[in-house]
Design a protein around this motif. Structure first.
Motif, mmCIF file in Angstrom:
data_model
loop_
_atom_site.group_PDB
_atom_site.id
_atom_site.type_symbol
_atom_site.label_atom_id
_atom_site.label_comp_id
_atom_site.label_asym_id
_atom_site.label_seq_id
_atom_site.Cartn_x
_atom_site.Cartn_y
_atom_site.Cartn_z
ATOM 1 N N THR A 74 0.813 -1.214 0.000
ATOM 2 C CA THR A 74 0.000 0.000 0.000
ATOM 3 C C THR A 74 0.847 1.264 0.000
ATOM 4 N N ASP A 75 1.963 1.246 0.705
ATOM 5 C CA ASP A 75 2.776 2.452 0.846
ATOM 6 C C ASP A 75 3.850 2.593 -0.231
ATOM 7 N N VAL A 76 3.862 1.691 -1.210
ATOM 8 C CA VAL A 76 4.811 1.801 -2.314
ATOM 9 C C VAL A 76 4.407 2.965 -3.201
ATOM 10 N N ALA A 77 5.372 3.661 -3.775
ATOM 11 C CA ALA A 77 5.081 4.773 -4.685
ATOM 12 C C ALA A 77 4.127 4.314 -5.781
ATOM 13 N N ARG A 78 3.213 5.203 -6.166
ATOM 14 C CA ARG A 78 2.149 4.823 -7.103
ATOM 15 C C ARG A 78 2.689 4.200 -8.388
ATOM 16 N N ASP A 79 3.779 4.750 -8.922
ATOM 17 C CA ASP A 79 4.303 4.225 -10.184
ATOM 18 C C ASP A 79 5.028 2.896 -10.019
ATOM 19 N N LYS A 80 5.147 2.426 -8.763
ATOM 20 C CA LYS A 80 5.785 1.143 -8.504
ATOM 21 C C LYS A 80 4.845 0.144 -7.829
ATOM 22 N N ARG A 81 3.561 0.497 -7.742
ATOM 23 C CA ARG A 81 2.618 -0.392 -7.072
ATOM 24 C C ARG A 81 2.337 -1.627 -7.936
ATOM 25 N N PRO A 82 1.858 -2.711 -7.322
ATOM 26 C CA PRO A 82 1.612 -3.948 -8.079
ATOM 27 C C PRO A 82 0.714 -3.746 -9.298
ATOM 28 N N GLU A 83 -0.298 -2.877 -9.175
ATOM 29 C CA GLU A 83 -1.236 -2.667 -10.276
ATOM 30 C C GLU A 83 -0.544 -2.117 -11.524
ATOM 31 N N MET A 84 0.582 -1.432 -11.328
ATOM 32 C CA MET A 84 1.319 -0.909 -12.475
ATOM 33 C C MET A 84 1.908 -2.036 -13.316
ATOM 34 N N GLY A 85 2.133 -3.178 -12.689
ATOM 35 C CA GLY A 85 2.593 -4.331 -13.450
ATOM 36 C C GLY A 85 1.537 -4.810 -14.420
ATOM 37 N N LEU A 86 0.279 -4.815 -13.953
ATOM 38 C CA LEU A 86 -0.831 -5.216 -14.817
ATOM 39 C C LEU A 86 -1.029 -4.204 -15.942
ATOM 40 N N LEU A 87 -1.024 -2.916 -15.592
ATOM 41 C CA LEU A 87 -1.185 -1.894 -16.628
ATOM 42 C C LEU A 87 -0.025 -1.939 -17.617
ATOM 43 N N GLY A 88 1.171 -2.216 -17.113
ATOM 44 C CA GLY A 88 2.326 -2.322 -17.997
ATOM 45 C C GLY A 88 2.216 -3.490 -18.959
ATOM 46 N N LEU A 89 1.665 -4.607 -18.480
ATOM 47 C CA LEU A 89 1.437 -5.761 -19.353
ATOM 48 C C LEU A 89 0.440 -5.415 -20.455
ATOM 49 N N ARG A 90 -0.667 -4.783 -20.064
ATOM 50 C CA ARG A 90 -1.691 -4.431 -21.042
ATOM 51 C C ARG A 90 -1.140 -3.491 -22.103
ATOM 52 N N LYS A 91 -0.392 -2.498 -21.650
ATOM 53 C CA LYS A 91 0.167 -1.527 -22.584
ATOM 54 C C LYS A 91 1.263 -2.153 -23.441
ATOM 55 N N GLY A 92 2.135 -2.941 -22.792
ATOM 56 C CA GLY A 92 3.241 -3.553 -23.508
ATOM 57 C C GLY A 92 2.802 -4.565 -24.545
ATOM 58 N N LEU A 93 1.747 -5.324 -24.235
ATOM 59 C CA LEU A 93 1.217 -6.299 -25.197
ATOM 60 C C LEU A 93 0.249 -5.648 -26.184
ATOM 61 N N ASP A 94 -0.123 -4.397 -25.911
ATOM 62 C CA ASP A 94 -1.092 -3.658 -26.731
ATOM 63 C C ASP A 94 -2.375 -4.463 -26.888
ATOM 64 N N VAL A 95 -2.849 -4.987 -25.777
ATOM 65 C CA VAL A 95 -4.128 -5.720 -25.771
ATOM 66 C C VAL A 95 -5.238 -4.696 -25.509
ATOM 67 N N PHE A 96 -5.815 -4.206 -26.568
ATOM 68 C CA PHE A 96 -6.699 -3.050 -26.491
ATOM 69 C C PHE A 96 -8.163 -3.414 -26.294
ATOM 70 N N ALA A 97 -8.516 -4.684 -26.492
ATOM 71 C CA ALA A 97 -9.918 -5.096 -26.379
ATOM 72 C C ALA A 97 -10.067 -6.110 -25.256
ATOM 73 N N ASN A 98 -10.750 -5.699 -24.201
ATOM 74 C CA ASN A 98 -10.977 -6.569 -23.058
ATOM 75 C C ASN A 98 -12.360 -7.195 -23.161
ATOM 76 N N LEU A 99 -12.392 -8.530 -23.214
ATOM 77 C CA LEU A 99 -13.648 -9.264 -23.331
ATOM 78 C C LEU A 99 -14.018 -9.834 -21.969
ATOM 79 N N ARG A 100 -15.178 -9.425 -21.454
ATOM 80 C CA ARG A 100 -15.647 -9.928 -20.170
ATOM 81 C C ARG A 100 -17.045 -10.523 -20.344
ATOM 82 N N PRO A 101 -17.120 -11.838 -20.488
ATOM 83 C CA PRO A 101 -18.432 -12.473 -20.613
ATOM 84 C C PRO A 101 -19.140 -12.531 -19.270
#
Length: 351
Positions: free
Chosen positions: A76-103
């Motif tokens: 929780t106290d990690v800098a925002r740009d180093k928080r775990p969620e940034m890993g997920l956003l980095g994956l999405r951006k890095g893979l350029d997966v632009f369409a999220n399908l949620r059935p």
């Protein structure tokens, strides 16, 4: 050629549910090469960053990526740009997966597990297509500042371009052609410039590429209401990053438990998709063997179908989950008492 599935278990219950999916993969696709790496808090602990360049490179080289979950109070106290969620956003951006399908589909055996009445959710089968790599989550400028007079302010910027809207709209139209042929695009065109831009661009794309598909528009807040009033009116819902995030989490509860909902994030054809359960890392039950593995197993099902071109294996997984539920298999979130491993065993018994 051997296909590769990269496992990124992540944090919290992620390793538990990913391990369950790996067991299923070993049965329905024994020739599939399973690899693993770190992401999120686990990567922070090991490498000081939520996503290493090497892990991203391995994801790009894989045929599909299966992620567990990221985040937890430990970071929780990690800098925002180093928080775990940034890993997920980095994956999405890095893979350029632009369409999220949620059935959001309601298994017959779970109709009464939904908080809504049986007649509202029985037979429910809708797909939310969410734009994933732009909008307010990525727009610049953003930040928290203090004005000259000492007033603090926080701000984010929602930005979309024509190509970004076009490519995700075309995915939604194509998916609708394989379903009931209806797309409902949602935004807030009444109060947001990006909402009006979204509506106009989706309309233009439909005029060129939408043959055979009916297009309608709805304000996002109205869609939220209609999802609990009459969800079966929808076939495919198309939304931007923010509203797609909110509406898909709402839709997940129509099915009985967020522990049942998978997702797929796709880029251009021929590139690896990113597949992950909709639920979070659930740190309150992590390590206790209580997590429902179905969302991760059904995320594997989507990987087999959408990235690995193994529809027969995907059908086997879907059928086994349905039959296990019909046989009474339930984890705690579904009103039962099975552990993660026991639920996985019940599905394997059906395979």
């Amino acid at each position: 050629m051997t296909q590769t599935l990269l496992l990124l278990p992540g944090d919290g219950i992620g390793p538990e549910v990913t391990a369950a999916a790996a067991r299923i993969a070993g049965l329905v696709a024994p020739d599939l090469e399973l690899q693993d790496d770190l992401v999120g808090g686990a990567s922070i602990d090991a490498h000081g960053t939520p996503l290493t360049d090497d892990a991203l490179a391995r994801a790009k080289d894989a045929d599909a990526v299966l992620l567990g979950a990221v985040g937890g109070p430990k970071w929780t106290d990690v800098a925002r740009d180093k928080r775990p969620e940034m890993g997920l956003l980095g994956l999405r951006k890095g893979l350029d997966v632009f369409a999220n399908l949620r059935p959001a589909y309601c298994f017959n055996a779970l109709v009464d597990a939904s908080s809504l009445k049986r007649e509202i959710v029985e037979g429910l089968d809708l797909m939310i297509v969410r734009e994933l790599t732009s909008g307010v989550y990525f727009g610049q400028p953003r930040g928290i500042d203090t004005d000259a007079d000492g007033t603090r302010r926080g701000y984010d910027t929602s930005v979309y371009t024509s190509p970004e809207v076009e490519r995700v709209t075309r995915v939604a139209l194509e998916i609708a052609r394989g379903r009931a042929g209806r797309v409902c695009s949602v935004e807030k065109s009444n109060v947001m410039e990006t909402g009006l831009f979204w509506r106009n661009e989706v309309t233009s794309v439909h005029q060129v590429h939408g043959a055979g598909v009916e297009l309608s528009h709805m304000l996002a807040d109205a869609c939220a209401m209609e999802l609990v009033r009459n969800p079966k009116q929808f076939d495919v819902i198309l939304a931007d990053n923010l509203f797609g995030d909110l509406l898909s989490d709402e839709a997940s509860m129509l099915t009985g438990s967020i522990g049942m909902l998978p997702s797929a994030s796709l880029g251009i054809e021929g590139t690896p998709g990113l597949f992950e359960p909709v639920h979070g890392s659930a740190p309150d039950i992590a390590g206790q063997g209580l997590a429902n593995p179905c969302a991760a197993i059904l995320s594997l099902e989507m990987a087999l179908r959408w990235s690995l071109a193994r529809p027969d294996a995907a059908d086997r997984v879907m059928g086994a989950v349905a039959k296990a539920l019909e046989g009474g298999a339930r984890t705690r979130d579904l009103g039962g008492s099975m552990s993660t491993d026991q639920m996985t065993d019940a599905i394997i018994d059906q395979l």
